[in-house]
Every structure is written in structure tokens, then in C-alpha cells.
Design an enzyme around this catalytic site. Structure first.
Site, PDB file in Angstrom:
ATOM      1  N   ASP A 207      -3.520   4.352  -1.755  1.00  0.00           N
ATOM      2  CA  ASP A 207      -4.411   4.812  -0.672  1.00  0.00           C
ATOM      3  C   ASP A 207      -4.361   6.343  -0.599  1.00  0.00           C
ATOM      4  O   ASP A 207      -3.756   6.905   0.303  1.00  0.00           O
ATOM      5  CB  ASP A 207      -3.916   4.159   0.632  1.00  0.00           C
ATOM      6  CG  ASP A 207      -4.706   4.588   1.852  1.00  0.00           C
ATOM      7  OD1 ASP A 207      -5.856   5.050   1.713  1.00  0.00           O
ATOM      8  OD2 ASP A 207      -4.166   4.453   2.972  1.00  0.00           O
ATOM      9  N   LEU A 208      -4.995   6.991  -1.593  1.00  0.00           N
ATOM     10  CA  LEU A 208      -4.973   8.460  -1.617  1.00  0.00           C
ATOM     11  C   LEU A 208      -6.323   9.064  -1.229  1.00  0.00           C
ATOM     12  O   LEU A 208      -6.461  10.280  -1.153  1.00  0.00           O
ATOM     13  CB  LEU A 208      -4.523   8.972  -3.003  1.00  0.00           C
ATOM     14  CG  LEU A 208      -3.091   8.561  -3.391  1.00  0.00           C
ATOM     15  CD1 LEU A 208      -2.707   9.141  -4.750  1.00  0.00           C
ATOM     16  CD2 LEU A 208      -2.074   8.989  -2.338  1.00  0.00           C
ATOM     17  N   LYS A 209      -7.323   8.234  -0.996  1.00  0.00           N
ATOM     18  CA  LYS A 209      -8.617   8.682  -0.439  1.00  0.00           C
ATOM     19  C   LYS A 209      -9.148   9.930  -1.150  1.00  0.00           C
ATOM     20  O   LYS A 209      -9.374  10.973  -0.522  1.00  0.00           O
ATOM     21  CB  LYS A 209      -8.496   8.957   1.063  1.00  0.00           C
ATOM     22  CG  LYS A 209      -7.987   7.788   1.889  1.00  0.00           C
ATOM     23  CD  LYS A 209      -7.962   8.133   3.370  1.00  0.00           C
ATOM     24  CE  LYS A 209      -7.442   7.023   4.239  1.00  0.00           C
ATOM     25  NZ  LYS A 209      -5.990   6.784   4.122  1.00  0.00           N
TER      26      LYS A 209
ATOM     27  N   ARG B 132       3.759  -1.176  10.445  1.00  0.00           N
ATOM     28  CA  ARG B 132       4.939  -1.234  11.303  1.00  0.00           C
ATOM     29  C   ARG B 132       5.311  -2.600  11.859  1.00  0.00           C
ATOM     30  O   ARG B 132       6.522  -2.897  11.940  1.00  0.00           O
ATOM     31  CB  ARG B 132       4.786  -0.197  12.440  1.00  0.00           C
ATOM     32  CG  ARG B 132       4.912   1.228  11.905  1.00  0.00           C
ATOM     33  CD  ARG B 132       4.322   2.244  12.846  1.00  0.00           C
ATOM     34  NE  ARG B 132       2.865   2.159  12.867  1.00  0.00           N
ATOM     35  CZ  ARG B 132       2.081   2.962  13.576  1.00  0.00           C
ATOM     36  NH1 ARG B 132       2.624   3.902  14.317  1.00  0.00           N
ATOM     37  NH2 ARG B 132       0.772   2.833  13.526  1.00  0.00           N
TER      38      ARG B 132
ATOM     39  N   ASP C  48     -13.580  14.791  -3.824  1.00  0.00           N
ATOM     40  CA  ASP C  48     -13.618  16.030  -4.614  1.00  0.00           C
ATOM     41  C   ASP C  48     -14.931  16.065  -5.389  1.00  0.00           C
ATOM     42  O   ASP C  48     -15.790  15.200  -5.191  1.00  0.00           O
ATOM     43  CB  ASP C  48     -12.399  16.059  -5.564  1.00  0.00           C
ATOM     44  CG  ASP C  48     -11.888  17.479  -5.791  1.00  0.00           C
ATOM     45  OD1 ASP C  48     -12.702  18.352  -6.122  1.00  0.00           O
ATOM     46  OD2 ASP C  48     -10.675  17.695  -5.641  1.00  0.00           O
TER      47      ASP C  48
ATOM     48  N   ARG D  66      -2.674  -6.282  14.531  1.00  0.00           N
ATOM     49  CA  ARG D  66      -1.435  -6.508  15.273  1.00  0.00           C
ATOM     50  C   ARG D  66      -1.277  -7.991  15.611  1.00  0.00           C
ATOM     51  O   ARG D  66      -2.084  -8.555  16.345  1.00  0.00           O
ATOM     52  CB  ARG D  66      -1.429  -5.701  16.591  1.00  0.00           C
ATOM     53  CG  ARG D  66      -1.236  -4.199  16.374  1.00  0.00           C
ATOM     54  CD  ARG D  66       0.152  -3.906  15.845  1.00  0.00           C
ATOM     55  NE  ARG D  66       0.411  -2.492  15.589  1.00  0.00           N
ATOM     56  CZ  ARG D  66       0.150  -1.867  14.433  1.00  0.00           C
ATOM     57  NH1 ARG D  66      -0.402  -2.513  13.426  1.00  0.00           N
ATOM     58  NH2 ARG D  66       0.465  -0.601  14.282  1.00  0.00           N
TER      59      ARG D  66
ATOM     60  N   LYS E  51       0.847  -1.195   0.000  1.00  0.00           N
ATOM     61  CA  LYS E  51       0.000   0.000   0.000  1.00  0.00           C
ATOM     62  C   LYS E  51       0.881   1.242   0.000  1.00  0.00           C
ATOM     63  O   LYS E  51       1.821   1.336   0.796  1.00  0.00           O
ATOM     64  CB  LYS E  51      -0.892   0.011   1.243  1.00  0.00           C
ATOM     65  CG  LYS E  51      -1.742   1.270   1.372  1.00  0.00           C
ATOM     66  CD  LYS E  51      -2.691   1.170   2.553  1.00  0.00           C
ATOM     67  CE  LYS E  51      -2.162   1.715   3.837  1.00  0.00           C
ATOM     68  NZ  LYS E  51      -2.044   3.170   3.903  1.00  0.00           N
TER      69      LYS E  51
ATOM     70  N   THR F  66     -11.160   6.016  11.222  1.00  0.00           N
ATOM     71  CA  THR F  66     -11.207   5.399  12.553  1.00  0.00           C
ATOM     72  C   THR F  66     -10.542   6.288  13.604  1.00  0.00           C
ATOM     73  O   THR F  66     -10.702   6.055  14.799  1.00  0.00           O
ATOM     74  CB  THR F  66     -10.521   4.015  12.534  1.00  0.00           C
ATOM     75  OG1 THR F  66      -9.272   4.147  11.865  1.00  0.00           O
ATOM     76  CG2 THR F  66     -11.364   2.985  11.835  1.00  0.00           C
TER      77      THR F  66
ATOM     78  N   GLN G 216      -2.256   2.732  17.197  1.00  0.00           N
ATOM     79  CA  GLN G 216      -3.574   2.174  16.880  1.00  0.00           C
ATOM     80  C   GLN G 216      -4.334   1.939  18.185  1.00  0.00           C
ATOM     81  O   GLN G 216      -3.775   1.418  19.148  1.00  0.00           O
ATOM     82  CB  GLN G 216      -3.427   0.841  16.117  1.00  0.00           C
ATOM     83  CG  GLN G 216      -2.788   0.970  14.751  1.00  0.00           C
ATOM     84  CD  GLN G 216      -3.746   1.517  13.692  1.00  0.00           C
ATOM     85  OE1 GLN G 216      -4.854   1.933  14.006  1.00  0.00           O
ATOM     86  NE2 GLN G 216      -3.309   1.526  12.452  1.00  0.00           N
TER      87      GLN G 216
ATOM     88  N   PRO H 120     -17.436  15.335  -8.433  1.00  0.00           N
ATOM     89  CA  PRO H 120     -17.470  14.056  -9.165  1.00  0.00           C
ATOM     90  C   PRO H 120     -16.494  14.004 -10.337  1.00  0.00           C
ATOM     91  O   PRO H 120     -15.757  13.014 -10.499  1.00  0.00           O
ATOM     92  CB  PRO H 120     -18.926  13.968  -9.637  1.00  0.00           C
ATOM     93  CG  PRO H 120     -19.698  14.712  -8.591  1.00  0.00           C
ATOM     94  CD  PRO H 120     -18.803  15.856  -8.174  1.00  0.00           C
TER      95      PRO H 120
END
Ligand code: C5P
Length: 239
Positions: free
Chosen positions: A63-65, A213, A68, A183, A36, A122, A192, A70
Site C-alpha cells: 500500500d504505497l499509493k 488495530r 507520479d 471495526r 498489508k 477518506t 477512524q 506515468p
């Protein structure tokens, strides 16, 4: 180790530079896991680094989320697809028209990447959600935004493994549930808050486990990857 098609592990390459990322990537094999790339590494290393990982055979989750209007979100998704990524994501809070624009634009491609949505970050508390006008049970907001994502043609959502069981029963087997906050036993929880073990996440219905990590900072990342794979496969062989 399984081939990538069956690996459930997506290693989060949260590194500040291409050099740092490459030092780690050289230790792993595309047959063992997916990877990722998030905003930090993408901003530092750019699209050329994404292409280089794709060319080395890695399935890349970008993973640039995107969030904006449409037209812009859909165009960004197509530009990401052009890099050859395996999966990318948008924010469900962009709304139905943005989600549909992104999904419809990708559907026109010969080999579209998977498109998933972030529902509620989250990291956001109930108080944070109230401040942005999302009062009420955060779990209900997640379910509502996941339903909107499914209705808009997306392939799945990013979610906590603690939400996976409800989402799996709501959406069935084909909906992709991509779970961070994982984990393995003995790993530090780092920052986390709601951590879940790989085995419990899979039992709860996760499709893919995003793990950073515990693998990237391990002295022996391959041993950690193998340990997680065997923990997961023990579950399925016991069924
Ligand atoms: O190092 P660690 O395993 O905590 O990394 C988790 C990865 O998943 C990070 O790249 C983080 O940004 C991402 N993520 C997350 N929680 C979310 C969404 C993404 O931890 N809700």
C-alpha cells in the site's frame, strides 16, 4: 479458518519496525489472512521485509499509493511486482495516462499483481477537497475517479464500505472493492470516523476488508481473526 484464497481479511501491518512486525506476524498463518504493508513499515523495513513475507507464503498488499509521472509510476509498479506482491496501488488523481501506464506495464508480466487505485483519501473533508480544487459532492468525486480507474484497466479501488454499495452497482462483480475502516463489534473505533462492521461491509459489496488495530493490538489476534471469519461466513451461509 479458510485458506487465503477465500479469506476476505487483509491485516494492516502498521508497525514501526521489522522487529515489531515480526513479533506479530509470527502469531499468524498465511492460510488465515492476507497482510498489508504501508508507507511506515516499508520505509522502516524495506523491500527485503516484503520479500521475506512473500517467501513465508503471505499474500502481500503493498500500500504505497504511487502518484507520479506515468513513466515513474509504471516503473515503480513493476519494481513492486518484482517483489512478488499480490496487490499494489496508485492514486487515481495521477490521471488517466498514469493509470494506463501502470496497468499496461503490469499487463506485460507473466503473473501480474492486482492493481487498485485510491480515489479520495477518506481523511479529506469537503473543505480539504475544495482547497485542492475538487469542489462538489465528495461521493460524486469518488464515483468519477473509480470510473476512470476502471476505464484505465485497473482491478478495483480502495473505498469506504459506506461507498461500496454504489460502487458495486456501478462496476459489477469483478471490480475489487478493498475497504478499510472496519471495526468488529466491541472494538475501539480508534481514529477512524466512519466505521462499518465486517458483516455490513460484506453485505454492502466489499471484496476485501483491511483491518489493523482490532487484530494487531488484540491480546489474542487469532481469536479476533476467527471471530471476524465466522461473522462473515454466517452472512454467506444465511443467503
Ligand atoms: O487500524 P485500522 O484498522 O484503522 O487500519 C486501517 C488501515 O487501512 C491503515 O493501514 C490505514 O492506513 C488504511 N487506510 C484507511 N483508510 C483509507 C485508506 C487506507 O484506514 N482510506
Amino acid at each position: 479458518m479458510p485458506n487465503t484464497e477465500s479469506s476476505k481479511i487483509i491485516v494492516a501491518l502498521d508497525f514501526p519496525s521489522e522487529i515489531a512486525a515480526n513479533t506479530f506476524v509470527e502469531k499468524i498463518d498465511p492460510a488465515w489472512c492476507r497482510v498489508k504493508i504501508g508507507k511506515e513499515l516499508f520505509t522502516a523495513a524495506g523491500p527485503h521485509f516484503v520479500r521475506s513475507l512473500v517467501n513465508r507464503g503471505f499474500d502481500v498488499f503493498l500500500d504505497l499509493k504511487y502518484h507520479d509521472i506515468p513513466n515513474t509510476a509504471a516503473a515503480a509498479c513493476c519494481a513492486a511486482a518484482d517483489l512478488g506482491v499480490w496487490m499494489l496501488n496508485v492514486h487515481a488523481l495521477g490521471g488517466r495516462r498514469m493509470l494506463e501506464a501502470a496497468s499496461n506495464a503490469l499487463a506485460k508480466l507473466d503473473t501480474p499483481p492486482l492493481l487498485i487505485a485510491v480515489t479520495v483519501l477518506t481523511s479529506m473533508s469537503s473543505q480539504d477537497l475544495i482547497e485542492i480544487g475538487l469542489a462538489g459532492d465528495p461521493g460524486a468525486t469518488v464515483l468519477r475517479l473509480a470510473q476512470l480507474s476502471a476505464d484505465s484497466g485497473l482491478d478495483g479501488v480502495v473505498c469506504s464500505a459506506q461507498e461500496a454499495e454504489r460502487l458495486r452497482s456501478q462496476h459489477g462483480d469483478q471490480f475489487r472493492l478493498v475497504c478499510p475502516g472496519i471495526r468488529p463489534a466491541g472494538s475501539a473505533s480508534d481514529d477512524q470516523c466512519r466505521i462499518v462492521s465486517p458483516a455490513v461491509a460484506m453485505i454492502s459489496g466489499a471484496s476485501d476488508l483491511v483491518i489493523g488495530r482490532p487484530i494487531t493490538r488484540a491480546d489474542d489476534p487469532i481469536a479476533v481473526l476467527k471471530g471476524i471469519e465466522s461473522e462473515i461466513s454466517d452472512i454467506f451461509s444465511a443467503r
